[in-house]
Write a protein that holds these residues in place. Structure first.
Motif, PDB file in Angstrom:
ATOM      1  N   ARG A   6       0.839  -1.210   0.000  1.00 20.51           N
ATOM      2  CA  ARG A   6       0.000   0.000   0.000  1.00 20.51           C
ATOM      3  C   ARG A   6       0.870   1.254   0.000  1.00 20.51           C
ATOM      4  O   ARG A   6       0.506   2.258  -0.600  1.00 20.51           O
ATOM      5  CB  ARG A   6      -0.939  -0.016   1.189  1.00 20.51           C
ATOM      6  N   LYS A  10      -3.663   0.247  -4.789  1.00 21.50           N
ATOM      7  CA  LYS A  10      -4.951   0.496  -4.145  1.00 21.50           C
ATOM      8  C   LYS A  10      -5.802  -0.769  -4.045  1.00 21.50           C
ATOM      9  O   LYS A  10      -6.708  -0.849  -3.238  1.00 21.50           O
ATOM     10  CB  LYS A  10      -5.708   1.578  -4.912  1.00 21.50           C
ATOM     11  N   LYS A  11      -5.491  -1.751  -4.882  1.00 16.73           N
ATOM     12  CA  LYS A  11      -6.269  -2.991  -4.889  1.00 16.73           C
ATOM     13  C   LYS A  11      -5.350  -4.167  -4.569  1.00 16.73           C
ATOM     14  O   LYS A  11      -4.310  -4.331  -5.193  1.00 16.73           O
ATOM     15  CB  LYS A  11      -6.902  -3.219  -6.264  1.00 16.73           C
TER      16      LYS A  11
END
Length: 137
Positions: free
Chosen positions: A120, A125-126
């Motif tokens: 992160r 973001k995923k």
């Protein structure tokens, strides 16, 4: 009686390729089936099991943490200090990159969270955590 113009010892003028094609197709099938075993990851991990799971994304970075705590990125060993740099480089090339984390169930929870924190921090973001489906029966 009139004699025939053909002799009993006919010479073979052509080669029957049907058996050759059959053997070739059988060998092709054998190679296709065994190729899936060769591509399997070299690091053996025992994933936690769940009753429902989604398929992993098409474009992703695959991190693996083995029972000893060693990390791998797409099958290659990677050090903790290199993770952030590699993730940032991938995010710069593709902002929608997704990370898939596979960790042995014996790996301490804190090590997986540390890896997720690094990912992160790199701009991802995923992310998803890989699990194994429970076998019914």
């Amino acid at each position: 009686m009139a004699g025939s113009s053909q002799e009993d010892d006919d010479t073979i003028t052509g080669i029957n390729v049907t058996p050759l094609v059959d053997v070739t197709l059988v060998l092709l099938i054998i190679f296709m089936v065994t190729a899936s075993f060769i591509v399997a990851p070299a690091v053996k991990v025992d994933l936690p099991q769940v009753s429902k799971a989604d398929q992993p994304p098409q474009r992703s970075l695959n991190f693996l943490v083995d029972p000893g705590g060693a990390m791998y990125l797409n099958g290659k060993p990677v050090k903790d200090s290199e993770v952030l740099e590699l993730v940032q480089k991938e995010v710069a090339a593709n902002a929608d990159v997704q990370v898939l984390v596979s960790a042995d169930k014996k790996v301490p929870y804190g090590e997986v969270i540390h890896l997720l924190d690094l990912v992160r921090s790199g701009g991802v973001k995923k992310f998803a955590i890989s699990v194994e489906m429970m076998r019914k029966g």
